[in-house]
Design an enzyme around this catalytic site. Structure first.
Site, PDB file in Angstrom:
ATOM      1  N   ARG A  69     -34.017   2.339  18.524  1.00 54.80           N
ATOM      2  CA  ARG A  69     -34.365   0.978  18.946  1.00 54.80           C
ATOM      3  C   ARG A  69     -34.850   0.910  20.399  1.00 54.80           C
ATOM      4  O   ARG A  69     -35.381  -0.121  20.809  1.00 54.80           O
ATOM      5  CB  ARG A  69     -33.180   0.029  18.750  1.00 54.80           C
ATOM      6  CG  ARG A  69     -32.889  -0.268  17.294  1.00 54.80           C
ATOM      7  CD  ARG A  69     -31.904  -1.423  17.124  1.00 54.80           C
ATOM      8  NE  ARG A  69     -31.807  -1.874  15.740  1.00 54.80           N
ATOM      9  CZ  ARG A  69     -30.888  -1.448  14.858  1.00 54.80           C
ATOM     10  NH1 ARG A  69     -29.983  -0.558  15.217  1.00 54.80           N
ATOM     11  NH2 ARG A  69     -30.881  -1.908  13.619  1.00 54.80           N
TER      12      ARG A  69
ATOM     13  N   GLY B 113     -31.003  12.923  19.950  1.00 56.37           N
ATOM     14  CA  GLY B 113     -29.642  12.642  19.480  1.00 56.37           C
ATOM     15  C   GLY B 113     -29.482  13.091  18.033  1.00 56.37           C
ATOM     16  O   GLY B 113     -28.501  13.756  17.673  1.00 56.37           O
ATOM     17  N   HIS B 114     -30.468  12.759  17.194  1.00 56.08           N
ATOM     18  CA  HIS B 114     -30.444  13.202  15.802  1.00 56.08           C
ATOM     19  C   HIS B 114     -30.524  14.733  15.725  1.00 56.08           C
ATOM     20  O   HIS B 114     -29.811  15.370  14.959  1.00 56.08           O
ATOM     21  CB  HIS B 114     -31.645  12.632  15.029  1.00 56.08           C
ATOM     22  CG  HIS B 114     -31.683  11.142  14.924  1.00 56.08           C
ATOM     23  ND1 HIS B 114     -32.676  10.373  15.487  1.00 56.08           N
ATOM     24  CD2 HIS B 114     -30.853  10.260  14.322  1.00 56.08           C
ATOM     25  CE1 HIS B 114     -32.468   9.097  15.219  1.00 56.08           C
ATOM     26  NE2 HIS B 114     -31.367   8.991  14.519  1.00 56.08           N
TER      27      HIS B 114
ATOM     28  N   GLN C 286     -18.783   3.138  13.788  1.00 56.29           N
ATOM     29  CA  GLN C 286     -19.264   3.688  12.516  1.00 56.29           C
ATOM     30  C   GLN C 286     -18.487   4.954  12.145  1.00 56.29           C
ATOM     31  O   GLN C 286     -18.158   5.168  10.979  1.00 56.29           O
ATOM     32  CB  GLN C 286     -20.764   3.992  12.645  1.00 56.29           C
ATOM     33  CG  GLN C 286     -21.364   4.734  11.487  1.00 56.29           C
ATOM     34  CD  GLN C 286     -22.881   4.770  11.575  1.00 56.29           C
ATOM     35  OE1 GLN C 286     -23.551   3.823  11.193  1.00 56.29           O
ATOM     36  NE2 GLN C 286     -23.440   5.852  12.079  1.00 56.29           N
TER      37      GLN C 286
ATOM     38  N   LYS D   7     -22.230   7.838  19.660  1.00 55.26           N
ATOM     39  CA  LYS D   7     -22.887   6.622  20.130  1.00 55.26           C
ATOM     40  C   LYS D   7     -22.518   5.437  19.234  1.00 55.26           C
ATOM     41  O   LYS D   7     -22.330   4.327  19.698  1.00 55.26           O
ATOM     42  CB  LYS D   7     -24.396   6.811  20.128  1.00 55.26           C
ATOM     43  CG  LYS D   7     -25.078   5.495  20.293  1.00 55.26           C
ATOM     44  CD  LYS D   7     -26.504   5.588  20.585  1.00 55.26           C
ATOM     45  CE  LYS D   7     -27.021   4.190  20.722  1.00 55.26           C
ATOM     46  NZ  LYS D   7     -27.193   3.555  19.408  1.00 55.26           N
TER      47      LYS D   7
END
Ligand code: AMP
Length: 279
Positions: free
Chosen positions: A187, A36-37, A153, A149
């Site tokens: 996580r 994802g990063h 934010q 995701k």
């Protein structure tokens, strides 16, 4: 790839690039990097002349009872992954250089940061907005890349950038998922094998809810169904929120007019997981 730890050196370096007319693309992360990063880093690398990533586990966005101390940190693996990509500079400050003695400012983005996750993580989005503002000032990016995701934010950061006249374009990239649909997250490492399997209920529920909404079921009814579907998984220990929301205000959706955010936050044991689908 150059590694810079000192905020002042980072600012001078980035200012040098900006003055020469380079477009700086920036991907802020907390490390424990996954695909994802890396998708954000690739998006930034094709759209900008200088590609900057940061790794900083930001103490200000964790509550006192949260997982700051045990948040996964894997610097060697992260650096090895970044070296495989086109990253020009990795900024890795330590907490004392970002929050020196006497630091006392905080950015409160207001209403949007009190909804959904904000209700369960008081102060979280103030910490996020403050560190992202600091990073934007240090890195001076033309564009910065964030994952959908963490949908709320992205709204908080867009609001903050607009309100504070920060000229950085906030680019939002799609959520990257595992083959079974689970959204990639640092996580996820906390989950046992059984919990990992149980967590597939989240994306299954989101996709079926989206279908229900699109085929005419009312948002209230769909939200009730979401709660039920998630509760059916015995390893889910707490559902914090699961419903259809207005995609701009994050208020509960009363009528579906073609746009919606379906969002979930729940706990499996001690691990808090979030995910969403945007229609
Ligand atoms: P974090 O390291 O968790 O703070 O995340 C850094 C950036 O990566 C944020 O913009 C996240 O939204 C983004 N991100 C995290 N997980 C994913 C994912 N599965 N897909 C896309 N972006 C992600």
């Amino acid at each position: 790839m150059e590694i810079i730890r000192n905020p002042k050196i980072m600012l001078d370096t980035c200012r040098g690039f900006a003055m020469k007319g380079a477009s700086i693309g920036f991907v802020p992360t907390m490390g424990a990097l996954h695909d994802g990063h890396l998708a954000l880093i690739r998006a930034s690398s094709v759209e900008n002349t200088i590609n900057v990533a940061s790794i900083f586990v930001n103490p200000m966005q964790f509550g006192p009872q949260e997982d700051f101390a045990k948040y996964p940190r894997d610097m060697d693996a992260d650096i090895a992954k970044l070296k495989q990509e086109r990253v020009d500079i990795l900024f890795m400050p330590d907490p004392a250089s970002m929050y020196p003695k006497g630091f006392s400012s905080s950015i409160d983005v207001g209403d949007i940061s009190t909804k959904l996750c904000g209700a369960y993580r008081p102060g979280h989005f103030d910490g996020v907005a403050t560190v992202v503002a600091k990073l934007f000032i240090i890195v001076q990016p033309m564009r910065a890349y964030f994952g959908r995701k963490d949908y709320q934010q992205t709204l908080v950061i867009k609001r903050m950038a607009a309100d504070l006249n920060i000229p950085t374009e906030v680019v939002v990239c799609p959520t990257v998922r595992e083959a079974d649909g689970i959204a990639m997250s640092s996580r996820n490492r906390y989950l046992s094998q059984e919990q990992r399997q149980g967590a597939t209920v989240i994306y299954r529920t989101l996709t079926e809810s989206a279908e229900r909404l699109k085929s005419g079921q009312g948002p209230m009814e769909v939200s009730q169904w979401m709660q039920q579907a998630l509760r059916a998984e015995p390893l889910v220990t707490e559902i914090q929120y699961a419903a259809a929301y207005d995609h701009e205000t994050l208020v509960g959706l009363e009528e579906f007019k073609g746009r919606a955010l379906l969002a979930v936050a729940l706990k499996m044991g001690d691990t808090r997981l979030i995910d969403n689908v945007l229609i």
